[in-house]
Design a protein around this motif. Structure first.
Motif, PDB file in Angstrom:
ATOM      1  N   MET A   1       0.856  -1.189   0.000  1.00 52.40           N
ATOM      2  CA  MET A   1       0.000   0.000   0.000  1.00 52.40           C
ATOM      3  C   MET A   1       0.890   1.237   0.000  1.00 52.40           C
ATOM      4  O   MET A   1       2.092   1.131   0.217  1.00 52.40           O
ATOM      5  N   ASP A   2       0.317   2.402  -0.237  1.00 48.90           N
ATOM      6  CA  ASP A   2       1.052   3.634   0.014  1.00 48.90           C
ATOM      7  C   ASP A   2       1.247   3.757   1.521  1.00 48.90           C
ATOM      8  O   ASP A   2       0.354   3.412   2.300  1.00 48.90           O
ATOM      9  N   GLU A   3       2.400   4.271   1.924  1.00 51.39           N
ATOM     10  CA  GLU A   3       2.710   4.405   3.350  1.00 51.39           C
ATOM     11  C   GLU A   3       1.564   5.096   4.097  1.00 51.39           C
ATOM     12  O   GLU A   3       1.132   6.180   3.720  1.00 51.39           O
TER      13      GLU A   3
ATOM     14  N   SER B   1      -1.124   5.624  -5.865  1.00 52.58           N
ATOM     15  CA  SER B   1      -0.372   4.821  -6.835  1.00 52.58           C
ATOM     16  C   SER B   1       0.400   3.667  -6.189  1.00 52.58           C
ATOM     17  O   SER B   1       0.995   2.858  -6.902  1.00 52.58           O
ATOM     18  N   THR B   2       0.426   3.593  -4.861  1.00 52.01           N
ATOM     19  CA  THR B   2       1.196   2.597  -4.105  1.00 52.01           C
ATOM     20  C   THR B   2       2.708   2.803  -4.272  1.00 52.01           C
ATOM     21  O   THR B   2       3.506   2.022  -3.784  1.00 52.01           O
TER      22      THR B   2
ATOM     23  N   GLY C   1      -3.206  -0.502  -3.438  1.00 49.24           N
ATOM     24  CA  GLY C   1      -2.753  -1.055  -4.715  1.00 49.24           C
ATOM     25  C   GLY C   1      -2.372  -2.525  -4.635  1.00 49.24           C
ATOM     26  O   GLY C   1      -2.581  -3.284  -5.589  1.00 49.24           O
ATOM     27  N   GLY C   2      -1.804  -2.950  -3.506  1.00 50.97           N
ATOM     28  CA  GLY C   2      -1.437  -4.361  -3.354  1.00 50.97           C
ATOM     29  C   GLY C   2      -2.662  -5.252  -3.370  1.00 50.97           C
ATOM     30  O   GLY C   2      -2.687  -6.305  -4.021  1.00 50.97           O
TER      31      GLY C   2
ATOM     32  N   LEU D   1       0.170  17.625  -6.056  1.00 52.87           N
ATOM     33  CA  LEU D   1      -1.153  18.143  -6.362  1.00 52.87           C
ATOM     34  C   LEU D   1      -1.803  17.375  -7.515  1.00 52.87           C
ATOM     35  O   LEU D   1      -2.984  17.047  -7.479  1.00 52.87           O
ATOM     36  N   LEU D   2      -0.990  17.058  -8.529  1.00 50.75           N
ATOM     37  CA  LEU D   2      -1.488  16.285  -9.667  1.00 50.75           C
ATOM     38  C   LEU D   2      -1.946  14.898  -9.206  1.00 50.75           C
ATOM     39  O   LEU D   2      -2.991  14.392  -9.628  1.00 50.75           O
ATOM     40  N   MET D   3      -1.168  14.293  -8.311  1.00 51.11           N
ATOM     41  CA  MET D   3      -1.525  12.983  -7.752  1.00 51.11           C
ATOM     42  C   MET D   3      -2.854  13.086  -7.001  1.00 51.11           C
ATOM     43  O   MET D   3      -3.716  12.219  -7.132  1.00 51.11           O
TER      44      MET D   3
END
Lengths: 487, 95
Positions: A125-127, A133-134, A157-158, A419-421
């Protein structure tokens, strides 16, 4: 052997009931599949084969006595590494919890045990669930099984990639601003964020407590309902858990009820990919032709959802993550010379860039000079967003929108532009702010071969309606019967 | 609309995070950009609007105050980075 790892849970459960396969055999098939594809997909942070096989043996034992606990008895399930499972790691994909072992089970884990599920391992996963996006994992970058150059979405994501690649038929994730629905879209599977309060958060490491919900990932809508059935329900140990009657989701899914579907104009602005727009419009046409009434609606405060979200979420996160102090249960810096230093250095070494960024923004908006201008104002605009939905649901039963404006993006594409993310979540965050249920369902593929999905938003505690509306689309399309060629 | 500039050292001290020289350089610009983005909330009329703390109407539910099962000390401390005699060890705080 045919590809059992791509079969539905309904089918696998039937095979187990008919004893044409044992849970031990099934678990071995999935563990083998994991070994085959993990070098490419990298969805798992840890596996416990021995424990999984013990759980599978116990399941076979129960079935041989005719005492299966549920349709999920003996079925492998993956867990996002943010949900506690006694004796297993719980890293939240952060260095600060690198050596942490859960001393207790989350309520959803207990419920999975009581249903007889086989918990095979912990998913990337993302922290601290911060990301889309992981890529923010401190350990590894999970790939999108449809194209390994692309992200699987995030933060769960995982979980999405593992189900997509046939590594597990079911997985749990958590969703604070889209972290189940957006990766489900990116990986071409189904994912559901339940109504706030339907599923207990006890044992879920908190990101933003007023937004977080645990929810299921599955290959199809019926399987999604099976996993939701197990995890939904009141829990004394979560003060925000609601005491509502849980319906039998499976009974609702196949029934088509009269339903008005709202199409919010603000969710179809210029920022949407042409291919995504086309696929969603096809889905709307399908519903119109199949007895659903389509109603144009407006959710006028939609443009403010992302800014509200990034104030509320970072504020709550900065407070929740204060517990990682290097004193009681997180990694302690060896560089610290005095007690205060332990906080500063352990947090510097333990947290990644995105986590620091959000804690700092959250601390800023909560600091006394800025509280009213940011945090209190954001909470008031949040009320406006809730009111928009309440008004819309006076005339419609379900709202349909894109899950995200684009398909999955390439690794590295957005990682240097926070910001785009954040804008990946533009269609999902409102649902968390309003506490409503949201479901993502595949509805097409781009020319590049990446999945497209739409989101159904329901009234609070109307998950069964979402599942039913989604099922009517799924049963006459083949999007969930396509599988990625990973290995 | 006035742009906000974050005092990164002050905020990092409030949330007890040491930052590298590199982070001290890159973070302020990123945070300022996010604060500028959030400024659009000022355009919303929120006169007389109650803030939302939780999405659902929740009232405080009190339960009976009776002791339940708790962790044994060993379990509660199993993740402590340093411990001795069933207690967490920290550097000396009071001289």
């Amino acid at each position: 052997m045919e590809k059992l790892f791509f079969k539905s849970v309904e089918d696998l459960s039937k095979m187990l009931a008919q004893k044409s396969i044992s849970s031990v055999e099934l678990t071995r098939i999935f563990l083998q599949r994991i070994k085959t594809v993990e070098p490419k997909v990298q969805a798992f942070l840890s596996l416990d084969e021995e424990k999984s096989l013990r759980q599978a043996e116990a399941s076979d034992e129960r079935r041989s006595r005719g005492q299966a606990l549920s349709p999920l008895d003996g079925i492998p399930v993956g867990m996002k590494d943010v949900i506690a499972e006694k004796g297993q790691p719980l890293t939240c994909a952060s260095k600060i919890l690198e050596h942490y072992v859960s001393p207790y089970d989350a309520t959803v884990t207990e419920r999975l045990h009581r249903a007889g599920a086989v918990l095979v391992g912990r998913l990337n996963m993302d922290e601290f669930a911060m990301g889309s996006s992981t890529e923010n994992s401190a350990y590894q970058k999970t790939r999108n099984p449809w194209n390994l150059e692309y992200v699987p979405g995030g933060s769960s994501g995982g979980s999405a990639a593992a189900v997509c690649a046939g590594e597990v038929p079911l997985a749990l994730g958590s969703d604070t601003g889209g972290s189940i629905r957006q990766p489900a879209l990116c990986c071409g599977i189904t994912g559901l964020k339940p109504t706030y309060g339907l599923v207990s958060r006890y044992g879920l490491s908190a990101l933003a407590s007023s937004l977080d919900q645990i929810g299921p990932f599955a290959r199809n809508v019926a399987d999604l309902g099976l996993l939701l059935q197990v995890i939904a329900g009141h829990d004394d140990r979560d003060s925000t858990s609601c005491n509502v009657k849980i319906p039998n989701y499976s009974q609702f899914i196949t029934k088509q009820q009269p339903c008005r579907i709202g199409i919010p104009e603000e969710y179809f602005s210029d920022g949407i990919d042409l291919e995504v727009r086309q696929a969603i419009e096809n889905a709307i046409t399908f519903y119109r032709k199949n007895g659903y009434s389509i109603v144009d609606i407006s959710l006028p405060h939609t443009p403010y959802a992302v800014p509200v979200y990034y104030v509320v979420m970072t504020a709550e996160a900065s407070s929740n993550l204060a517990r990682f102090d290097g004193i009681r249960y997180s990694s302690r810096s060896s560089m610290a010379t005095n007690a205060t230093d332990i906080y500063f250095k352990s947090r510097e070494e333990g947290f990644g860039a995105e986590v620091k960024r959000r804690i700092i923004l959250g601390t800023y908006v909560l600091s006394s000079d800025h509280l009213d201008a940011y945090y209190v104002r954001a909470q008031k605009v949040r009320t406006r967003i809730r009111e928009d939905f309440a008004k819309a649901f006076e005339t419609v039963d379900v709202i349909l929108s894109p899950t995200s404006p684009t398909t999955a993006f390439k690794l590295g594409e957005k990682i240097n532009d926070p910001l785009l993310m954040y804008l990946s979540d533009i269609h999902t965050v409102s649902v968390n702010l309003a506490g409503l249920p949201g479901l993502s369902l595949p509805c097409g593929f781009s020319k590049a071969g990446l999945p497209i999905g739409f989101q159904l938003i329901g009234k609070a505690f109307h998950e069964s309606e979402l599942l039913s509306v989604a099922y009517q689309f799924e049963r006459v399309h083949d999007f969930v019967q396509r599988f990625p060629m990973v290995a | 609309m006035t742009a906000e500039h974050i005092d990164i050292n002050h905020i990092a001290a409030l949330c007890r995070i040491d930052l590298s020289d590199e982070e001290r350089k890159t973070l302020p610009g990123q945070i300022d950009a996010m604060l500028a983005y959030v400024q659009q909330l000022k355009a919303v009329d929120v006169q007389g609007v109650e803030p939302t703390l939780h999405a659902l109407e929740l009232s405080n539910v009190l339960r009976e105050d009776k002791p339940g099962e708790n962790f044994p000390v060993g379990t509660a401390l199993m993740n402590a980075p340093e411990q001795r005699n069933n207690q967490i060890v920290v550097p000396r705080i009071v001289e």
